[in-house]
Design a protein around this motif. Structure first.
Motif, PDB file in Angstrom:
ATOM      1  N   PRO A 142       8.062  -1.070   5.122  1.00  0.00           N
ATOM      2  CA  PRO A 142       8.397  -2.168   6.040  1.00  0.00           C
ATOM      3  C   PRO A 142       9.380  -3.151   5.392  1.00  0.00           C
ATOM      4  O   PRO A 142       9.474  -3.242   4.171  1.00  0.00           O
TER       5      PRO A 142
ATOM      6  N   TYR B   9       2.605  -0.683   5.395  1.00  0.00           N
ATOM      7  CA  TYR B   9       2.259   0.535   6.123  1.00  0.00           C
ATOM      8  C   TYR B   9       3.461   1.474   6.253  1.00  0.00           C
ATOM      9  O   TYR B   9       4.521   1.093   6.734  1.00  0.00           O
TER      10      TYR B   9
ATOM     11  N   ARG C 139       9.150  -2.570  12.351  1.00  0.00           N
ATOM     12  CA  ARG C 139       8.496  -2.344  11.056  1.00  0.00           C
ATOM     13  C   ARG C 139       9.510  -2.355   9.917  1.00  0.00           C
ATOM     14  O   ARG C 139       9.261  -2.962   8.864  1.00  0.00           O
TER      15      ARG C 139
ATOM     16  N   VAL D 176       3.586  -5.105  12.161  1.00  0.00           N
ATOM     17  CA  VAL D 176       3.246  -5.121  10.736  1.00  0.00           C
ATOM     18  C   VAL D 176       3.580  -6.487  10.150  1.00  0.00           C
ATOM     19  O   VAL D 176       4.737  -6.933  10.219  1.00  0.00           O
TER      20      VAL D 176
ATOM     21  N   TYR E 265      -2.182  -3.795   6.394  1.00  0.00           N
ATOM     22  CA  TYR E 265      -1.107  -2.896   6.815  1.00  0.00           C
ATOM     23  C   TYR E 265       0.267  -3.464   6.475  1.00  0.00           C
ATOM     24  O   TYR E 265       1.270  -3.003   6.998  1.00  0.00           O
ATOM     25  N   GLN E 266       0.316  -4.432   5.582  1.00  0.00           N
ATOM     26  CA  GLN E 266       1.584  -5.089   5.293  1.00  0.00           C
ATOM     27  C   GLN E 266       2.626  -4.145   4.694  1.00  0.00           C
ATOM     28  O   GLN E 266       3.832  -4.396   4.820  1.00  0.00           O
TER      29      GLN E 266
ATOM     30  N   LYS F 279      -0.110   3.335  15.520  1.00  0.00           N
ATOM     31  CA  LYS F 279      -0.384   1.905  15.584  1.00  0.00           C
ATOM     32  C   LYS F 279       0.544   1.252  16.600  1.00  0.00           C
ATOM     33  O   LYS F 279       1.747   1.490  16.599  1.00  0.00           O
TER      34      LYS F 279
ATOM     35  N   CYS G 291      -0.891  -6.301  13.416  1.00  0.00           N
ATOM     36  CA  CYS G 291      -1.711  -5.411  12.601  1.00  0.00           C
ATOM     37  C   CYS G 291      -2.488  -6.263  11.600  1.00  0.00           C
ATOM     38  O   CYS G 291      -2.084  -7.384  11.269  1.00  0.00           O
TER      39      CYS G 291
END
Length: 591
Positions: free
Chosen positions: A502, A75, A532, A110, A72-73, A106, A68
């Motif tokens: 995450p 997310y 994630r 991540v 999106y770290q 997605k 990603c």
């Protein structure tokens, strides 16, 4: 051969016309079998899509997922601020769970933040974490005078401050224990903190033998829940808005709100009714902040003493109507106790004008997965005689005592409960041989993704870790038993993302999840979700049927996990263990 001879003899005794038809049928079946085998074999080797409806677990030998993008770290798919504008602001419904449809999910990995490090280990982590792991300064800047946290070099330090405890959380809890002696003797074991901030209260209670679920939404207080989990404190994303919290009725021994800004008396008291539902009979609700101690505090609340007096009286009247009684009050802390029996509710039912009314039988008290809140009082079942706080064995005895609500589970009984506990003691011992990190400071946050009675958590209770016990919203309702044992957990549907940030768990445990959910949930999405929420260098123990083991291993490889196949403790041929570890990697965008 005898069978073939008999078959043809019968054919000959009939019409000779049957023979060509029989031969033709055999030829067609053979061709169908050949083609079916060819295409099924092709599917196993070459299908690019890991999961298809109805055959979602026929996986390729190799699969890979892209990264990603770096934005999106953090997310959180079902509580994504990018989507808030699509939902209404009434009662903050935009902060509730709104999961993306299948076409918008997605299918990427991540990434961690740039500079991410392995988390500081427990118990040191309770008071500090790496800044780069949760790189958010909002609370530090906006709440600096309240000492929630402060940045020192590469770390965030958590001094235990809070809006309502300027002298530190320990002094605050000391006063609370003076008001509620049940916090000291094992009577109170489970608690929920609504609007938890950075979970200072829940963190302090861990040292006092009380296990707390710290609850907060993803809002402008950036990463409250992430700060808690990063430090090894139990927490979950959530908000009391229009839907029930994902917990069964009569679960928590205590609930707490420290200036959590929940408008308890608005909307007919619907939020307080939800607290009433999840509190065990005889359980305690603790409130600090407006309107408690309004006589001395009103000037600092930008209000008038008359307004705060009215708010307090309204709150007291509402609590009385739900069969709460004021238990203790001192300084900024007020404590109410939920009625331990049904005497009060019986009196209310005789009053046709009583508000709020008793809930009717159309709504199951434990129904709590996307279940709308209702303006009625959930009255504990009169058949439950030992679920109230006073009748519940004290901790730690309650962990191994057979809960009364086992009998509510289809097929459940005391004998089955005891056998389950014994089984998980054996399994946990085997797990520790396969993964020596269990029981060390390398593993703190554990999730049992599809538990029954919390057996694994009970078997690991003496280790320096805590377990989030997840019960499928589609499985038998065993979560009340988990709470009755003095453990914590939540309902969840693994076809959707979990309510967490995450990189928040060190160990994920799966016991037949893919087998039981094979007709509903696509494997790739379940495993992407596992990736994630699993920390880099974290572990997964996947206990599955032999049929799915190789498929899972191939998908895990695409997640950049390293896995090895192991025998179960019984060396069953029908069931295998996968012991996996997630690798630490960084986004290619930051290189």
């Amino acid at each position: 051969m005898k069978y073939k001879d008999e078959k043809y003899e019968k054919a000959e005794r009939g019409s000779t016309k049957i023979l060509p038809k029989t031969v033709l049928l055999i030829l067609l079946c053979g061709l169908s079998f050949y083609l079916g085998g060819f295409y099924c074999g092709k599917n196993k080797l070459q299908v690019n899509d890991v999961a298809k409806a109805g055959s979602s677990y026929n996986s390729p030998q190799s699969v890979s997922f892209p990264e990603c993008s770096s934005d999106y770290q953090d997310y959180t798919p079902c509580t994504d601020p990018r989507k808030w504008k699509k939902y209404g602001t009434h009662r903050l419904t935009f902060m509730e769970r709104h999961c993306p449809p299948v076409f918008d999910r997605k299918q990427c990995l991540v990434p961690p933040p740039n500079g991410y490090k392995s988390p500081i280990r427990w118990p040191k982590s309770k008071n500090e974490c790496w800044y780069r792991n949760v790189p958010y300064d909002w609370i530090n800047k906006q709440k600096s005078n309240q000492h929630w946290l402060k940045k020192e070099g590469e770390k965030f330090i958590f001094p235990g401050g809070g809006t309502m405890f300027p002298n530190g959380v320990s002094a605050y809890v000391d006063l609370m224990q003076d008001l509620i002696p049940e916090m000291k003797d094992g009577t109170i074991r489970t608690a929920i903190d609504t609007g938890c901030g950075v979970a200072s209260w829940g963190g302090d209670l861990l040292d006092r033998g009380i296990l707390t679920v710290s609850l907060a939404p993803r809002d402008n207080h950036e990463a409250q829940v992430q700060f808690a989990l990063e430090r090894g404190i139990p927490a979950i994303l959530g908000i009391i808005s229009t839907q029930r919290l994902p917990f069964p009725s009569n679960s928590f021994d205590m609930a707490h709100c420290s200036r959590c800004l929940i408008p308890w008396t608005e909307f007919g008291g619907v939020y307080l009714l939800e607290i009433h539902r999840i509190l065990r009979p005889g359980g305690f609700w603790v409130l600090s902040g407006p309107p408690v101690n309004y006589e001395n505090r009103w000037k600092g609340w930008d209000t008038t003493v008359e307004e705060q007096r009215s708010n307090y009286e309204k709150l007291q009247d509402l609590l009385s109507s739900m069969c709460f009684k004021l238990y203790a009050k001192k300084d900024d802390i007020a404590v109410w106790q939920k009625s331990p029996d049904n005497t009060c509710y019986n009196k209310l039912s005789n009053d046709p004008d009583a508000y709020p009314p008793k809930c009717d039988d159309s709504l199951e008290p434990d129904s709590a997965w996307y279940t709308p809140l209702r303006l009625c009082v959930v009255v504990p079942s009169p058949k439950l005689k030992k679920t109230d706080l006073e009748s519940t064995p004290k901790w730690p005895e309650r962990l191994h005592s057979t809960p009364e609500r086992v009998s509510d589970v289809p097929g459940g009984n005391g004998g089955l409960f005891k056998r389950d506990s014994s089984k998980w003691k054996t399994r946990a011992k085997h797990y520790k041989k396969l993964l020596p990190a269990i029981g060390s400071d390398k593993i703190r946050n554990v999730m049992d993704m599809n538990t029954a009675y919390g057996g694994l958590a009970a078997a690991l209770v003496d280790d320096p870790l805590w377990v989030m016990n997840v019960v499928s919203s589609y499985a038998a309702n065993t979560l009340p038993v988990v709470f009755d044992r003095g453990l914590i957990g939540t309902y969840h549907d693994w076809c959707e993302a979990f309510s967490t940030y995450p990189r928040t768990y060190d160990l994920l445990h799966v016991d037949g999840l893919f087998t039981s959910e094979s007709q509903r949930c696509e494997m790739k999405y379940v495993m992407l979700e596992m990736d994630r929420i699993l920390r880099p260098n974290g572990y997964a123990i996947i206990r599955e049927s032999s049929y799915f083991a190789d498929t899972i291993a191939s998908v895990a490889k695409g997640l950049r996990w390293s896995c090895r196949k192991e025998q179960t403790e019984s060396e069953s041929e029908n069931e295998k263990l996968l012991v996996c570890q997630k690798k630490l990697w960084y986004s290619s965008e930051t290189k």
